[in-house]
Design an enzyme around this catalytic site. Structure first.
Site, short mmCIF file in Angstrom:
data_model
loop_
_atom_site.label_atom_id
_atom_site.label_comp_id
_atom_site.label_asym_id
_atom_site.label_seq_id
_atom_site.Cartn_x
_atom_site.Cartn_y
_atom_site.Cartn_z
CE LYS A 3 58.41 20.79 90.26
NZ LYS A 3 58.50 22.17 90.70
NE ARG A 4 59.50 16.95 92.75
CZ ARG A 4 60.39 17.73 93.32
NH1 ARG A 4 61.65 17.34 93.39
NH2 ARG A 4 60.07 18.86 93.85
#
Ligand code: GLU
Length: 508
Positions: A265-266
């Site tokens: 997700k980063r």
């Protein structure tokens, strides 16, 4: 008799749905539709500690936006509900009891601190502690304690867990519909917790019981669950419900754009692309994560892109509507190896779907952007404008960059163009042109062009000399759509006004 195909998407509401989760939902949906079956949404919220407010709503909204509407499930009705595991809590106990009574599971009383201590000791020796067939004999459980002591502990309300008693040295072999034959030896597996004294099952027990009760025929899920498969198979067997148990398929990982490592997700923030279907605002940290929807992607582009993450049709065709995907989808054409995500490809799909839209539809999508800027255009004109610049756009939001001058006079003029094309006599010429424009009666692109050409011939001015300065005056830049169309659309007074303003502002 052939059983009706029933598949489920079973996310845990521990945060927003990652695009990998949407792909899992998509492949389940395609499989269900292809085989005339049912697609269910089950919310797996047994781990109350990881519950994130808003996550369930986010999941449902994402599925709807993508067009992956479940036939049954949380928010969609159905006969085999409830579909939220926390609401099914009373159903699981009897399965846990059955496992205990038949020797497939046992009570364990070890406290979290004791287990932590064991983990730390193992770590210090560069080992990993595992509650398994080797260690269980030395720990505090109903296999080592006397029956009286176990009863006493249970009656006193001491907290416990129920663990699966992993059998010794058995090979669990399964034909995964994507991976083919997969084999696990139980000596490598630990005694997973199935049930806790607060009455809640863990993921493993709830998942198996629910797949059974919801008559699921095929489990299609991410590769990270492959290692749970042998336990799940053993649970079906131990519970005596193996006969109609589902077939398994494990989807490949989605890899980072550089091809190495799982897409996280980063990554999206770091590399400037969305990883989530919709914008997500983390309720705890307040942090926002961008979404495909808010970034201007069309759901059909997002879906088309996702379908190709691990699957291919085996033909040259790249653009697939949902119906075409349903028609062509086949689990046997899903690959085992990780699928590299390419954000450029996502844009490319979007560009394609944008070009497919009619100017009227695009104008409708662009209207809110204009309204937000306080602009209330004539709809027919807007459609014409959009039709003119559509080809240059990838996203609806690009329309503004390509068309702003139809709605607003330029605030500045491109310096480089001024230096190259603005000559000492340009102001004079433009003034003559604006005076000439005053005399034109029918203000249509066609007529302006005709009259203007005659004027230019009479003056013996080359188009090259004046067209760029006129464009600069109207648009602020040296490129854009047909100049006479711009003149018509912004109107006579505005055209003349902009030429005059440019002459005032640009003085050599
Ligand atoms: N609740 C699991 C998840 O969050 C479901 C795994 C499965 O499909 O069995 O992905």
């Amino acid at each position: 008799m052939e059983r009706k195909v029933r598949v489920r998407f079973a996310p845990s509401p521990t945060g927003p749905l990652h695009m990998g989760g949407v792909r899992t939902a998509l492949f389940n949906y395609l499989f269900a539709r292809k085989h005339g079956g049912d697609f269910l949404l089950r919310i797996e919220d047994t781990d109350q500690n990881r519950f994130v407010p808003g996550a369930e709503e986010y999941i449902i909204e994402s599925l709807k936006w993508c067009g992956l509407v479940p036939d049954e499930g949380v928010g969609f009705g159905g006969d085999l509900g409830p579909y939220r595991q926390s609401e099914r809590k009373p159903m699981y106990k009897k399965y846990a009891d059955f496992l205990i009574e038949n020797g497939f599971a046992y009570y364990a009383f070890d406290t979290a601190e004791e287990l932590d201590e064991l983990r730390k000791t193992a770590e210090a020796q560069k080992e990993v502690f595992s509650y398994d067939l080797h260690t269980r004999v030395g720990l505090k459980n109903s296999l080592t304690l006397s029956p009286e002591e176990v009863t006493a502990r249970l009656q006193s309300g001491e907290s416990y867990v129920i663990r699966f008693k992993m059998p010794e040295n058995r090979d669990i072999v399964e034909e995964d519909l994507i991976r083919g034959r997969v084999s696990f030896n139980t000596n490598q597996l630990d005694d997973k917790v199935l049930f806790k004294s607060d009455g809640m099952p863990t993921y493993h027990l709830a998942n198996v019981v629910d797949d059974h009760l919801m008559q699921i025929t095929h489990v299609i899920r991410g590769e990270e669950w492959l290692s749970s498969m042998p336990l799940h198979i053993l649970l079906y067997e131990s519970l005596g419900i193996a006969e109609n148990r589902p077939r398994f398929s494990h989807l490949p990982l989605i890899l980072k754009p550089e091809g190495k490592g799982k897409l996280s997700k980063r990554d999206g923030d770091k590399m400037g692309f969305p990883v989530f279907p919709l914008l997500w605002k983390d309720p705890a940290s307040g942090e926002s994560y961008r979404g495909y929807r808010e970034d201007g992607y069309f759901p059909e582009a997002f879906i088309n892109m996702l379908a190709f993450l691990g699957w291919s049709p085996g033909t040259e065709q790249e653009f697939f509507s949902m119906d075409e995907l349903i028609e062509s989808f086949d689990l046997s054409r899903v690959v085992k190896s990780g699928a590299r995500f390419d954000p450029e490809k996502a844009k490319w799909f979007n560009r394609h779907y944008l070009q497919q839209k009619s100017p009227a539809e695009l104008a409708g999508l662009f209207l809110p952007v204009l309204k937000e800027k306080g602009i209330d255009p004539d709809l027919q004109q807007l459609e014409r404008i959009v039709g003119m610049i559509q080809e240059r756009c990838e996203f609806v939001n690009d329309i503004w960059a390509q068309a702003h001058f139809f709605f607003q006079a330029p605030e500045s003029y491109d310096e480089k163009t001024i230096q190259k094309k603005w000559k000492p006599d340009t102001n004079e010429k433009l003034e003559a042109i604006s005076a000439f424009f005053e005399t034109i009666g029918t203000w249509t692109a066609e007529n302006i062009k005709e009259q203007f050409s005659a004027f230019m011939t009479e003056k013996e001015w080359g188009f090259g000399v004046v067209m760029v300065p006129v464009r600069l005056a109207l648009v602020g830049e040296s490129s854009g759509p047909d100049l006479f169309e711009i003149c018509e659309l912004i109107g006579k007074a505005e055209t003349i006004g902009r030429i005059k303003t440019a002459c005032e502002k640009i003085k050599l």
